[in-house]
Design a protein around this motif. Structure first.
Motif, PDB file in Angstrom:
ATOM      1  N   ILE A  68       0.836  -1.200   0.000  1.00  0.00           N
ATOM      2  CA  ILE A  68       0.000   0.000   0.000  1.00  0.00           C
ATOM      3  C   ILE A  68       0.872   1.251   0.000  1.00  0.00           C
ATOM      4  N   GLY A  69       1.939   1.237   0.802  1.00  0.00           N
ATOM      5  CA  GLY A  69       2.864   2.376   0.838  1.00  0.00           C
ATOM      6  C   GLY A  69       3.564   2.590  -0.492  1.00  0.00           C
ATOM      7  N   ALA A  70       3.938   1.497  -1.175  1.00  0.00           N
ATOM      8  CA  ALA A  70       4.589   1.622  -2.485  1.00  0.00           C
ATOM      9  C   ALA A  70       3.637   2.235  -3.506  1.00  0.00           C
ATOM     10  N   MET A  71       2.379   1.796  -3.488  1.00  0.00           N
ATOM     11  CA  MET A  71       1.402   2.360  -4.429  1.00  0.00           C
ATOM     12  C   MET A  71       1.104   3.819  -4.091  1.00  0.00           C
ATOM     13  N   LEU A  72       0.900   4.093  -2.833  1.00  0.00           N
ATOM     14  CA  LEU A  72       0.606   5.466  -2.410  1.00  0.00           C
ATOM     15  C   LEU A  72       1.808   6.382  -2.665  1.00  0.00           C
ATOM     16  N   GLY A  73       3.003   5.898  -2.345  1.00  0.00           N
ATOM     17  CA  GLY A  73       4.209   6.687  -2.590  1.00  0.00           C
ATOM     18  C   GLY A  73       4.433   6.961  -4.062  1.00  0.00           C
ATOM     19  N   GLY A  74       4.181   5.967  -4.908  1.00  0.00           N
ATOM     20  CA  GLY A  74       4.310   6.162  -6.349  1.00  0.00           C
ATOM     21  C   GLY A  74       3.317   7.180  -6.871  1.00  0.00           C
ATOM     22  N   PHE A  75       2.088   7.114  -6.365  1.00  0.00           N
ATOM     23  CA  PHE A  75       1.069   8.080  -6.780  1.00  0.00           C
ATOM     24  C   PHE A  75       1.463   9.495  -6.357  1.00  0.00           C
ATOM     25  N   ILE A  76       1.858   9.662  -5.118  1.00  0.00           N
ATOM     26  CA  ILE A  76       2.246  10.990  -4.617  1.00  0.00           C
ATOM     27  C   ILE A  76       3.453  11.519  -5.381  1.00  0.00           C
ATOM     28  N   ALA A  77       4.451  10.655  -5.595  1.00  0.00           N
ATOM     29  CA  ALA A  77       5.657  11.097  -6.301  1.00  0.00           C
ATOM     30  C   ALA A  77       5.357  11.499  -7.737  1.00  0.00           C
ATOM     31  N   SER A  78       4.517  10.697  -8.433  1.00  0.00           N
ATOM     32  CA  SER A  78       4.256  11.003  -9.840  1.00  0.00           C
ATOM     33  C   SER A  78       3.315  12.184 -10.026  1.00  0.00           C
ATOM     34  N   HIS A  79       2.424  12.423  -9.073  1.00  0.00           N
ATOM     35  CA  HIS A  79       1.454  13.500  -9.239  1.00  0.00           C
ATOM     36  C   HIS A  79       1.848  14.809  -8.554  1.00  0.00           C
ATOM     37  N   TYR A  80       2.620  14.721  -7.489  1.00  0.00           N
ATOM     38  CA  TYR A  80       2.898  15.937  -6.718  1.00  0.00           C
ATOM     39  C   TYR A  80       4.384  16.269  -6.555  1.00  0.00           C
ATOM     40  N   LEU A  81       5.263  15.297  -6.757  1.00  0.00           N
ATOM     41  CA  LEU A  81       6.683  15.549  -6.519  1.00  0.00           C
ATOM     42  C   LEU A  81       7.545  15.366  -7.759  1.00  0.00           C
ATOM     43  N   SER A  82       6.944  15.341  -8.921  1.00  0.00           N
ATOM     44  CA  SER A  82       7.710  15.136 -10.148  1.00  0.00           C
ATOM     45  C   SER A  82       7.763  16.413 -10.952  1.00  0.00           C
ATOM     46  N   ALA A  83       8.929  16.658 -11.513  1.00  0.00           N
ATOM     47  CA  ALA A  83       9.065  17.776 -12.443  1.00  0.00           C
ATOM     48  C   ALA A  83       8.268  17.437 -13.701  1.00  0.00           C
ATOM     49  N   THR A  84       7.879  18.435 -14.421  1.00  0.00           N
ATOM     50  CA  THR A  84       7.099  18.192 -15.629  1.00  0.00           C
ATOM     51  C   THR A  84       7.936  17.523 -16.715  1.00  0.00           C
ATOM     52  N   ASP A  85       9.230  17.771 -16.742  1.00  0.00           N
ATOM     53  CA  ASP A  85      10.100  17.164 -17.742  1.00  0.00           C
ATOM     54  C   ASP A  85      10.758  15.922 -17.170  1.00  0.00           C
ATOM     55  N   MET A  86      10.528  14.805 -17.830  1.00  0.00           N
ATOM     56  CA  MET A  86      11.168  13.555 -17.430  1.00  0.00           C
ATOM     57  C   MET A  86      12.588  13.545 -17.969  1.00  0.00           C
ATOM     58  N   PRO A  87      13.492  12.791 -17.341  1.00  0.00           N
ATOM     59  CA  PRO A  87      14.836  12.659 -17.913  1.00  0.00           C
ATOM     60  C   PRO A  87      14.752  12.115 -19.336  1.00  0.00           C
ATOM     61  N   ALA A  88      15.593  12.626 -20.206  1.00  0.00           N
ATOM     62  CA  ALA A  88      15.536  12.267 -21.625  1.00  0.00           C
ATOM     63  C   ALA A  88      15.947  10.821 -21.857  1.00  0.00           C
ATOM     64  N   ILE A  89      15.319  10.225 -22.848  1.00  0.00           N
ATOM     65  CA  ILE A  89      15.701   8.890 -23.290  1.00  0.00           C
ATOM     66  C   ILE A  89      16.820   9.066 -24.312  1.00  0.00           C
ATOM     67  N   SER A  90      17.823   8.213 -24.256  1.00  0.00           N
ATOM     68  CA  SER A  90      18.957   8.356 -25.166  1.00  0.00           C
ATOM     69  C   SER A  90      18.527   8.140 -26.609  1.00  0.00           C
ATOM     70  N   ASP A  91      19.274   8.756 -27.523  1.00  0.00           N
ATOM     71  CA  ASP A  91      18.975   8.619 -28.951  1.00  0.00           C
ATOM     72  C   ASP A  91      19.109   7.170 -29.411  1.00  0.00           C
ATOM     73  N   ALA A  92      20.076   6.438 -28.842  1.00  0.00           N
ATOM     74  CA  ALA A  92      20.255   5.030 -29.203  1.00  0.00           C
ATOM     75  C   ALA A  92      19.032   4.208 -28.802  1.00  0.00           C
ATOM     76  N   THR A  93      18.462   4.493 -27.626  1.00  0.00           N
ATOM     77  CA  THR A  93      17.265   3.785 -27.178  1.00  0.00           C
ATOM     78  C   THR A  93      16.086   4.129 -28.073  1.00  0.00           C
TER      79      THR A  93
END
Length: 184
Positions: A68-93
């Motif tokens: 429950i903590g992992a799900m709740l923590g993931g939700f809070i982190a993705s909705h309230y503690l994340s910058a709008t820009d995600m780290p870039a994916i490499s060109d090779a990927t």
């Protein structure tokens, strides 16, 4: 407070995991996510159907709180503690994914795999069902999941966990380099 919105260095989470493992070790507990399914099923009465689920599940209820903590923590982190820009994916990927017709427009969640419309494709449903069965069987056959063996088992210096983790890595490499391109 800007540091909360940036990706943290790996040693921060590594240190926190080590502290958690020390705490669990001192409490005589084992960590693992797949064991929660057994606990949940036992709590719902599966012990009446199968003897595997007949155990004192109340002693493991603390581990359900981890899920429950992992799900709740993931939700809070993705909705309230994340910058709008995600780290870039490499060109090779990006090039590698493009070669097997998987887009990178949605960063780490390609729409070909992670969307409601993907569930209308029978191939995607078969992959999800077969993959789920294989993961469930593998976690049961190996006596635990990747988190249980890699974090808990290795920190307790258990040889079966080392063997399981080596198997997980080999399986992951085979999947990514051999099977994934064939499937997609």
């Amino acid at each position: 407070m800007d540091f909360l919105f940036q990706p943290w260095h790996w040693f921060v989470s590594g240190f926190l995991i080590a502290c958690t493992m020390l705490f669990l070790l001192l409490m005589g507990k084992k960590f693992g996510m797949s064991s929660n399914l057994r606990t949940f099923c036992a709590a719902c009465g599966a012990g009446k159907v199968n003897s595997f689920f007949k155990f004192d599940w109340k002693s493991d209820v603390w581990n359900l709180l981890v899920v429950i903590g992992a799900m709740l923590g993931g939700f809070i982190a993705s909705h309230y503690l994340s910058a709008t820009d995600m780290p870039a994916i490499s060109d090779a990927t990006k090039a590698s994914l493009s070669s097997i017709n998987i887009s990178t427009e949605n960063q780490y969640l390609p729409v070909e795999l992670f969307s409601i419309s993907a569930l209308s494709d029978i191939k995607t449903i078969i992959i999800l069902v077969v993959g789920g069965i294989l993961v469930g069987f593998g976690a049961r056959y190996a006596g635990g999941c990747t988190s249980g063996h890699a974090i808990s088992g290795l920190s307790n210096l258990q040889l079966p966990s080392l063997i399981a983790v080596i198997g997980f890595f080999i399986g992951g490499l085979v999947m990514v380099h051999l099977l994934f391109p064939l499937i997609f």
